[in-house]
Design an enzyme around this catalytic site. Structure first.
Site, PDB file in Angstrom:
ATOM      1  N   ASN A  76       0.679  -1.241  -0.012  1.00 15.13           N
ATOM      2  CA  ASN A  76       0.148  -0.001   0.200  1.00 15.13           C
ATOM      3  C   ASN A  76       0.924   1.189  -0.082  1.00 15.13           C
ATOM      4  OD1 ASN A  76      -1.930   2.059   0.440  1.00 15.13           O
ATOM      5  ND2 ASN A  76      -2.332   1.106   2.489  1.00 15.13           N
ATOM      6  N   LYS A  84       0.192   4.277  -0.354  1.00 15.09           N
ATOM      7  CA  LYS A  84      -0.545   5.380   0.289  1.00 15.09           C
ATOM      8  C   LYS A  84      -0.239   6.640  -0.686  1.00 15.09           C
ATOM      9  CE  LYS A  84      -0.226   3.032   4.780  1.00 15.09           C
ATOM     10  NZ  LYS A  84      -0.244   3.170   6.194  1.00 15.09           N
ATOM     11  N   HIS A  88      -9.567   0.880   4.926  1.00 12.76           N
ATOM     12  CA  HIS A  88      -8.233   1.161   5.404  1.00 12.76           C
ATOM     13  C   HIS A  88      -8.645   2.026   6.478  1.00 12.76           C
ATOM     14  CE1 HIS A  88      -4.414   2.337   6.174  1.00 12.76           C
ATOM     15  NE2 HIS A  88      -3.914   1.297   5.693  1.00 12.76           N
ATOM     16  N   GLU A 140      -7.093   4.419   7.573  1.00 16.32           N
ATOM     17  CA  GLU A 140      -6.763   5.836   7.413  1.00 16.32           C
ATOM     18  C   GLU A 140      -7.914   6.441   6.961  1.00 16.32           C
ATOM     19  OE1 GLU A 140      -3.022   5.342   5.464  1.00 16.32           O
ATOM     20  OE2 GLU A 140      -2.165   4.876   7.489  1.00 16.32           O
ATOM     21  N   GLU A 185      -5.489  -5.069  10.451  1.00 10.42           N
ATOM     22  CA  GLU A 185      -4.556  -4.122  10.710  1.00 10.42           C
ATOM     23  C   GLU A 185      -5.029  -3.245  12.116  1.00 10.42           C
ATOM     24  OE1 GLU A 185      -2.708  -2.662   6.999  1.00 10.42           O
ATOM     25  OE2 GLU A 185      -4.577  -1.879   6.817  1.00 10.42           O
ATOM     26  N   GLY A 230       2.172   1.968  10.917  1.00  9.57           N
ATOM     27  CA  GLY A 230       3.211   3.208  10.819  1.00  9.57           C
ATOM     28  C   GLY A 230       3.852   3.577  11.965  1.00  9.57           C
ATOM     29  N   SER A 279       3.325  -2.055  10.496  1.00 10.23           N
ATOM     30  CA  SER A 279       4.734  -2.438  10.592  1.00 10.23           C
ATOM     31  C   SER A 279       5.321  -3.630  10.148  1.00 10.23           C
ATOM     32  CB  SER A 279       5.188  -1.828  12.085  1.00 10.23           C
ATOM     33  OG  SER A 279       4.443  -0.537  12.420  1.00 10.23           O
TER      34      SER A 279
HETATM   35  P1  PGA Z   1       2.857   0.116   7.579  1.00 11.70           P
HETATM   36  O1  PGA Z   1       1.217   0.350   7.043  1.00 11.70           O
HETATM   37  O2  PGA Z   1       3.294  -0.930   7.268  1.00 11.70           O
HETATM   38  O3  PGA Z   1       3.496   1.406   7.238  1.00 11.70           O
HETATM   39  O4  PGA Z   1       2.351  -0.003   8.921  1.00 11.70           O
HETATM   40  C1  PGA Z   1       0.441  -0.690   6.925  1.00 11.70           C
HETATM   41  C2  PGA Z   1      -0.988  -0.518   6.202  1.00 11.70           C
HETATM   42  O5  PGA Z   1      -1.636   0.864   6.846  1.00 11.70           O
HETATM   43  O6  PGA Z   1      -1.351  -0.663   5.296  1.00 11.70           O
END
Ligand code: PGA
Length: 246
Positions: free
Chosen positions: A9, A11, A91, A93, A163, A169, A209
């Site tokens: 992803n 983003k 997601h 976010e 997640e 993140g 992560s």
């Molecule tokens: P990350 O993001 O691996 O940077 O923690 C995962 C995600 O949001 O898909």
């Protein structure tokens, strides 16, 4: 058996040239692993044209309407015509910063189904919920309110990404036990709602992560069928190492 899947992803990162360069470096060397990258939608076309065999390109978001006066939005047919074969739904976010709630996400699930568009349904609890020990009921509710209304036939082969918001993140990864416990619960709920065949056919990915150092351990959880990778998917070598963890 559930399909193994590794997802990148990207983003809201990378510019056009960087996206084109990154996709060239992503190679899927595993016959039985599905690899999908999600660039910013404006680059889907370029990334689709530059991708190697065995790599799919998806859309991070889509609108529920097929077309019309929705300034700034993108429909499934537009995304598909640019090369996207799959979409992300829910997601964390999108849930946190764009107020996407369970009801809207159910509409997106139905829109994807009606358009025969593959999707990955994301779920996961925020830190406060985990600290209160309520993560199982929270995630169960997300699935029940947006996804588990599908029929058995529709549910077969679907992809869920668990997640935990506190792991996205942050550099804090769910432990083997935390990931396995949630993934096992998700599979159990699907079994209870449908049956064992359906439960064993749904892929449940872990996100948060996940990187080249911990992918091996996370992917060794019996109920983890792959990963949804954010930060570590922005470099070809780290992403390919994660794919090769299988
Ligand atoms: P990350 O993001 O691996 O940077 O923690 C995962 C995600 O949001 O898909």
């Amino acid at each position: 058996m559930a399909q193994k899947i590794v997802v990148g992803n990207w983003k809201m990162n990378l510019e056009l040239n960087e996206a084109k360069e990154l996709i060239q470096g992503i190679k899927n060397t595993q016959d039985d692993v599905r690899v999908i990258v999600f660039p910013s939608s404006v680059f889907i076309n370029a990334v689709s044209e530059g991708k190697n065999e065995g790599v799919e390109v998806g859309a991070q978001n889509f609108h529920t309407e097929p077309k019309g006066a929705f300034t700034g939005e993108l429909s499934i047919s537009q995304l598909r015509s640019s090369g996207a074969t799959v979409g992300l739904i829910g997601h964390s976010e999108r849930r946190a910063y764009f107020s996407e709630g369970n009801e809207l996400l159910k509409m997106k699930v139905d829109t994807a189904m009606a358009n025969n568009f593959d999707f990955i349904f994301c779920c996961g609890e925020p830190l406060m919920i985990r600290e209160a020990g309520k993560e199982l009921e929270f995630v169960k509710m997300q699935l029940e309110e947006s996804l588990l209304h599908l029929t058995k036939e529709q549910m077969m082969g679907k992809v869920i990404a668990y997640e935990p918001v506190w792991a996205i993140g942050t550099g804090v990864t769910a432990s083997f036990d935390q990931a396995e416990s949630m993934h096992r619960s998700i599979r159990t709920w699907i079994h209870e709602r449908y049956d064992a065949e359906t439960a064993n056919n749904v892929s449940i990915l872990y996100g948060g992560s996940c990187n080249q150092a911990n992918a091996n351990e996370l992917f060794s959880c019996p109920n983890v069928d792959g990963g949804l990778i954010g930060g570590a998917s922005l470099k070809a070598d780290s992403f390919c190492t994660i794919i090769d963890s299988y």
